[in-house]
Design a protein around this motif. Structure first.
Motif, PDB file in Angstrom:
ATOM      1  N   TYR A   1      18.235  24.888  58.604  1.00 26.17           N
ATOM      2  CA  TYR A   1      18.458  24.624  60.021  1.00 26.17           C
ATOM      3  C   TYR A   1      19.840  25.165  60.372  1.00 26.17           C
ATOM      4  O   TYR A   1      20.858  24.573  60.027  1.00 26.17           O
ATOM      5  CB  TYR A   1      18.333  23.127  60.263  1.00 26.17           C
ATOM      6  CG  TYR A   1      18.366  22.662  61.691  1.00 26.17           C
ATOM      7  CD1 TYR A   1      17.922  23.455  62.745  1.00 26.17           C
ATOM      8  CD2 TYR A   1      18.804  21.383  61.983  1.00 26.17           C
ATOM      9  CE1 TYR A   1      17.944  22.989  64.049  1.00 26.17           C
ATOM     10  CE2 TYR A   1      18.821  20.894  63.285  1.00 26.17           C
ATOM     11  CZ  TYR A   1      18.391  21.711  64.314  1.00 26.17           C
ATOM     12  OH  TYR A   1      18.406  21.243  65.613  1.00 26.17           O
TER      13      TYR A   1
ATOM     14  N   GLN B   1      21.324  22.370  57.150  1.00 27.50           N
ATOM     15  CA  GLN B   1      20.493  21.502  56.325  1.00 27.50           C
ATOM     16  C   GLN B   1      19.277  22.268  55.785  1.00 27.50           C
ATOM     17  O   GLN B   1      18.677  23.071  56.470  1.00 27.50           O
ATOM     18  CB  GLN B   1      19.980  20.296  57.122  1.00 27.50           C
ATOM     19  CG  GLN B   1      21.025  19.426  57.762  1.00 27.50           C
ATOM     20  CD  GLN B   1      21.294  19.795  59.204  1.00 27.50           C
ATOM     21  OE1 GLN B   1      21.530  20.956  59.523  1.00 27.50           O
ATOM     22  NE2 GLN B   1      21.273  18.810  60.096  1.00 27.50           N
ATOM     23  N   GLN B   2      18.921  21.925  54.556  1.00 25.68           N
ATOM     24  CA  GLN B   2      17.728  22.477  53.912  1.00 25.68           C
ATOM     25  C   GLN B   2      16.568  21.503  54.118  1.00 25.68           C
ATOM     26  O   GLN B   2      16.781  20.289  54.167  1.00 25.68           O
ATOM     27  CB  GLN B   2      17.969  22.654  52.413  1.00 25.68           C
ATOM     28  CG  GLN B   2      19.190  23.492  52.081  1.00 25.68           C
ATOM     29  CD  GLN B   2      19.002  24.935  52.464  1.00 25.68           C
ATOM     30  OE1 GLN B   2      18.073  25.586  52.015  1.00 25.68           O
ATOM     31  NE2 GLN B   2      19.882  25.449  53.305  1.00 25.68           N
ATOM     32  N   TYR B   3      15.353  22.040  54.218  1.00 30.24           N
ATOM     33  CA  TYR B   3      14.180  21.172  54.321  1.00 30.24           C
ATOM     34  C   TYR B   3      12.995  21.809  53.623  1.00 30.24           C
ATOM     35  O   TYR B   3      12.938  23.018  53.398  1.00 30.24           O
ATOM     36  CB  TYR B   3      13.844  20.840  55.782  1.00 30.24           C
ATOM     37  CG  TYR B   3      13.715  22.030  56.702  1.00 30.24           C
ATOM     38  CD1 TYR B   3      12.489  22.647  56.920  1.00 30.24           C
ATOM     39  CD2 TYR B   3      14.834  22.538  57.362  1.00 30.24           C
ATOM     40  CE1 TYR B   3      12.383  23.736  57.764  1.00 30.24           C
ATOM     41  CE2 TYR B   3      14.728  23.616  58.211  1.00 30.24           C
ATOM     42  CZ  TYR B   3      13.509  24.215  58.405  1.00 30.24           C
ATOM     43  OH  TYR B   3      13.384  25.298  59.239  1.00 30.24           O
ATOM     44  N   ARG B   4      12.073  20.950  53.234  1.00 31.03           N
ATOM     45  CA  ARG B   4      10.804  21.342  52.601  1.00 31.03           C
ATOM     46  C   ARG B   4       9.731  20.558  53.338  1.00 31.03           C
ATOM     47  O   ARG B   4       9.733  19.320  53.311  1.00 31.03           O
ATOM     48  CB  ARG B   4      10.827  20.997  51.120  1.00 31.03           C
ATOM     49  CG  ARG B   4       9.547  21.335  50.395  1.00 31.03           C
ATOM     50  CD  ARG B   4       9.629  20.924  48.924  1.00 31.03           C
ATOM     51  NE  ARG B   4       8.404  21.255  48.246  1.00 31.03           N
ATOM     52  CZ  ARG B   4       8.135  22.404  47.657  1.00 31.03           C
ATOM     53  NH1 ARG B   4       9.040  23.351  47.649  1.00 31.03           N
ATOM     54  NH2 ARG B   4       6.972  22.609  47.077  1.00 31.03           N
ATOM     55  N   LEU B   5       8.821  21.283  54.007  1.00 31.33           N
ATOM     56  CA  LEU B   5       7.910  20.632  54.935  1.00 31.33           C
ATOM     57  C   LEU B   5       6.487  21.153  54.770  1.00 31.33           C
ATOM     58  O   LEU B   5       6.240  22.343  54.978  1.00 31.33           O
ATOM     59  CB  LEU B   5       8.415  20.918  56.351  1.00 31.33           C
ATOM     60  CG  LEU B   5       7.786  20.170  57.503  1.00 31.33           C
ATOM     61  CD1 LEU B   5       8.096  18.678  57.414  1.00 31.33           C
ATOM     62  CD2 LEU B   5       8.335  20.729  58.818  1.00 31.33           C
TER      63      LEU B   5
ATOM     64  N   TRP C   1      10.421  16.148  59.315  1.00 36.97           N
ATOM     65  CA  TRP C   1      11.484  17.159  59.441  1.00 36.97           C
ATOM     66  C   TRP C   1      12.773  16.515  59.960  1.00 36.97           C
ATOM     67  O   TRP C   1      13.861  16.767  59.425  1.00 36.97           O
ATOM     68  CB  TRP C   1      11.033  18.295  60.363  1.00 36.97           C
ATOM     69  CG  TRP C   1      12.077  19.338  60.517  1.00 36.97           C
ATOM     70  CD1 TRP C   1      12.295  20.416  59.694  1.00 36.97           C
ATOM     71  CD2 TRP C   1      13.059  19.423  61.552  1.00 36.97           C
ATOM     72  NE1 TRP C   1      13.373  21.146  60.168  1.00 36.97           N
ATOM     73  CE2 TRP C   1      13.853  20.560  61.295  1.00 36.97           C
ATOM     74  CE3 TRP C   1      13.360  18.637  62.663  1.00 36.97           C
ATOM     75  CZ2 TRP C   1      14.914  20.932  62.115  1.00 36.97           C
ATOM     76  CZ3 TRP C   1      14.417  19.005  63.485  1.00 36.97           C
ATOM     77  CH2 TRP C   1      15.178  20.145  63.205  1.00 36.97           C
TER      78      TRP C   1
ATOM     79  N   GLN D   1      14.491  14.610  57.282  1.00 41.57           N
ATOM     80  CA  GLN D   1      15.124  15.478  56.296  1.00 41.57           C
ATOM     81  C   GLN D   1      16.445  16.076  56.805  1.00 41.57           C
ATOM     82  O   GLN D   1      17.432  16.126  56.059  1.00 41.57           O
ATOM     83  CB  GLN D   1      14.174  16.619  55.897  1.00 41.57           C
ATOM     84  CG  GLN D   1      13.007  16.168  55.069  1.00 41.57           C
ATOM     85  CD  GLN D   1      12.176  17.341  54.603  1.00 41.57           C
ATOM     86  OE1 GLN D   1      12.702  18.302  54.045  1.00 41.57           O
ATOM     87  NE2 GLN D   1      10.867  17.275  54.831  1.00 41.57           N
ATOM     88  N   VAL D   2      16.471  16.521  58.055  1.00 46.35           N
ATOM     89  CA  VAL D   2      17.705  17.161  58.546  1.00 46.35           C
ATOM     90  C   VAL D   2      18.733  16.142  59.022  1.00 46.35           C
ATOM     91  O   VAL D   2      19.882  16.499  59.261  1.00 46.35           O
ATOM     92  CB  VAL D   2      17.422  18.212  59.652  1.00 46.35           C
ATOM     93  CG1 VAL D   2      16.506  19.317  59.127  1.00 46.35           C
ATOM     94  CG2 VAL D   2      16.874  17.578  60.910  1.00 46.35           C
TER      95      VAL D   2
END
Length: 135
Positions: free
Chosen positions: A87, A100-104, A129, A132-133
């Motif tokens: 993000y 920020q990293q995310y896995r969705l 999401w 996570q962020v």
């Protein structure tokens, strides 16, 4: 029909992952319908291009673990995949961006016409999401 449809969807995601927006947009019909996750509907390749410009400005994403399913006559398809993202720039109405990293987990439904994507509807869990962020 199945193989051509399956290949079109794989080409669509390969162009996305490569950041090749010219190729990506070329795989759409001029009157493509885009149903935005938990949002509205946009019509036309130009509207889709503008949406992608906004997205690429705020997010860097790669799609992995892509599975494609095709109906009997090859006119519809679905895909399930995982979005690995960063993000980059705050998107209005969403939490502030700080890289920020995310896995969705996500999915999409497609309608195909004349060898191109005529409709795309993307789905993911926005609350997941946001959690996570925001962590």
């Amino acid at each position: 029909m199945h193989d051509a449809t399956r290949q079109l969807i794989h080409d669509y995601y390969a162009a996305f992952n490569a950041g090749d927006m010219d190729r990506f947009l070329d795989l759409l019909t001029d009157d493509v319908v885009h149903d935005i996750n938990q949002g509205g509907r946009e019509v036309g390749r130009e509207a889709f291009a503008a949406f992608m410009t906004r997205m690429n400005d705020s997010y860097r994403e790669q799609l992995v673990d892509i599975e494609v399913m095709v109906n009997d006559d090859g006119t519809r398809a679905a895909a399930e995949f995982v979005v690995l993202g960063s993000y980059l720039k705050s998107d209005p109405g969403l939490p502030p961006a700080r890289g920020q990293q995310y896995r969705l987990p996500a999915g999409a439904f497609f309608e195909l016409r004349d060898g191109k994507v005529a409709r795309i509807s993307n789905y993911y869990n926005l609350e997941d999401w946001i959690q996570q962020v925001s962590a």
